[in-house]
Design a protein around this motif. Structure first.
Motif, mmCIF file in Angstrom:
data_model
loop_
_atom_site.group_PDB
_atom_site.id
_atom_site.type_symbol
_atom_site.label_atom_id
_atom_site.label_comp_id
_atom_site.label_asym_id
_atom_site.label_seq_id
_atom_site.Cartn_x
_atom_site.Cartn_y
_atom_site.Cartn_z
ATOM 1 N N ALA A 156 -27.379 56.243 21.351
ATOM 2 C CA ALA A 156 -27.231 57.616 20.842
ATOM 3 C C ALA A 156 -26.007 57.717 19.928
ATOM 4 O O ALA A 156 -26.072 58.302 18.838
ATOM 5 C CB ALA A 156 -27.099 58.590 22.012
ATOM 6 N N VAL A 157 -24.893 57.120 20.369
ATOM 7 C CA VAL A 157 -23.668 57.181 19.557
ATOM 8 C C VAL A 157 -23.881 56.386 18.270
ATOM 9 O O VAL A 157 -23.470 56.812 17.185
ATOM 10 C CB VAL A 157 -22.446 56.667 20.360
ATOM 11 C CG1 VAL A 157 -21.218 56.573 19.484
ATOM 12 C CG2 VAL A 157 -22.177 57.577 21.561
ATOM 13 N N LYS A 158 -24.560 55.254 18.398
ATOM 14 C CA LYS A 158 -24.814 54.404 17.225
ATOM 15 C C LYS A 158 -25.555 55.179 16.131
ATOM 16 O O LYS A 158 -25.202 55.084 14.952
ATOM 17 C CB LYS A 158 -25.650 53.206 17.677
ATOM 18 C CG LYS A 158 -26.013 52.226 16.605
ATOM 19 C CD LYS A 158 -26.532 50.949 17.242
ATOM 20 C CE LYS A 158 -28.023 50.839 17.103
ATOM 21 N NZ LYS A 158 -28.534 49.647 17.803
ATOM 22 N N SER A 159 -26.546 55.961 16.513
ATOM 23 C CA SER A 159 -27.287 56.669 15.459
ATOM 24 C C SER A 159 -26.425 57.768 14.829
ATOM 25 O O SER A 159 -26.517 58.008 13.624
ATOM 26 C CB SER A 159 -28.643 57.172 15.955
ATOM 27 O OG SER A 159 -28.476 58.309 16.727
ATOM 28 N N GLN A 160 -25.530 58.377 15.622
ATOM 29 C CA GLN A 160 -24.600 59.364 15.026
ATOM 30 C C GLN A 160 -23.628 58.693 14.056
ATOM 31 O O GLN A 160 -23.300 59.235 12.997
ATOM 32 C CB GLN A 160 -23.774 60.052 16.112
ATOM 33 C CG GLN A 160 -24.568 60.955 17.041
ATOM 34 C CD GLN A 160 -23.665 61.445 18.187
ATOM 35 O OE1 GLN A 160 -22.523 61.822 17.988
ATOM 36 N NE2 GLN A 160 -24.190 61.416 19.388
#
Ligand SMILES: O=C(O)CCC(=O)C(=O)O
Ligand SMILES: [Fe+2]
Length: 318
Positions: A28-32
């Protein structure tokens, strides 16, 4: 009509995230991260791994450093541009900075410290080194997320091993007026990733793709700014944006900041991986050596170029 909304940088929460995570949080953080770096080239990172005493200690150390007599600070010279002491420039009279090469390695920091304090200053060296080492985890998390997002994980080891860390620390004097003055001129960073941390005095501004300046105001004491430099922009074949930014100062208080710069080692050739080059994404830059590029950038001609990397090794694509 309507009130002007204040532009802000995206905020991304890295609390509880670790480099070796393999969880849905990581994804999730990676896509942000990827989205922010494509759109803004930077974001505010909430990163809770630097203990309070170190976050306070770094600013106490910066005061101690910049309070040294000018002739002492001038002793810190480097053969790499912008790695030693920089200051007293008529164009940016508020600005001074000092570089610590290989800032995550204690012996390296100590040898720079000993130039400034001939009898040594172990607590200063330890603060610079610990801060850099602990913050380098955020740099590594971001770079791993970027490579995964680009489908280029197989280059991760080579990518990480071909860089080192410079901690550049800055002092901007207050201009003693409410009128805003330039602290540091607008520029893009030339390295891989920059992570900035500042005291309570604001001043950093980032240009967005619409040509508007976003003023950065940290939302917490755990806030850092993470920013892409030209070499990751080139390596990603233009997918990640390397934003212009500057520092604007007003008032009486001095602004202290510290930037952890991951930098490609000299001799390592920066080249977009073949997976990132296709008909839709033609190669934007010829493969290049970062240190050779820096030599060009700091020439008179290089300094007048807005897009120095394009002039140095850009390929026209039409
Ligand atoms: O002081 C800051 O926050 C920004 C410094 C900066 O942009 C740089 O050193 O490249
Ligand atoms: Fe910068």
């Amino acid at each position: 009509m309507g009130s002007e909304t204040t532009l802000t940088l995206p905020i991304i929460d890295f609390t509880n995230l670790k480099l070796d995570d393999n969880t849905s949080d990581w994804e999730a953080v990676k896509s942000q991260v990827y989205k922010a770096l494509v759109e803004y080239g930077c974001f505010e990172a909430n990163f809770d791994k630097i203990p309070l005493n170190l976050r306070k200690g770094i600013f106490a150390s910066l005061e101690e450093l910049f309070d040294l007599p000018l002739q002492t600070k001038l002793l810190n010279v480097s053969n790499k541009p912008f790695h030693g002491y920089v200051g007293q420039y008529p164009m940016v009279p508020l600005y001074e900075s000092m570089g610590f090469d290989d800032a995550d390695v204690y012996e390296k920091v100590e040898s720079t410290t000993n130039i400034l304090w001939p009898h040594g200053n172990p607590s200063f060296s330890k603060t610079i080194q610990s801060f850099s080492e602990q913050l380098s985890e955020l740099d590594q998390i971001i770079r791993k997320m970027v490579l995964e997002s680009l489908g280029a994980e197989k280059y991760l080891e080579e990518h990480m091993n071909s860089s080192n860390y410079l901690l550049r620390v800055m002092k901007y004097k207050g201009p003693q007026t409410s009128e805003t003055k330039v602290g540091l001129n607008s520029h893009t960073d030339k390295n891989i990733v920059t992570i900035l941390y500042q005291n309570q005095v604001h001043g950093l501004e980032v240009l967005n793709k619409d040509g508007k300046w976003i003023s950065y105001k940290p939302s917490s004491p755990d806030s850092f700014v993470a920013m892409i430099g030209d070499s990751l922009h080139a390596w990603s074949n233009g997918r990640l944006y390397s934003p212009f930014h500057r520092v604007m100062m007003a008032g009486n208080e001095a602004r202290y900041s510290a930037g952890l710069f991951s930098i490609p080692k000299g001799g390592y050739i920066i080249k977009a991986p073949e997976e990132l080059v296709d008909e839709e994404h033609p190669l934007l830059y010829k493969p290049y050596d970062h240190v050779e590029f820096l030599k060009y950038y700091y020439t008179k001609e290089g300094q007048t170029e807005l897009f120095a990397l394009r002039t140095f090794c850009g390929l026209s694509s039409d």
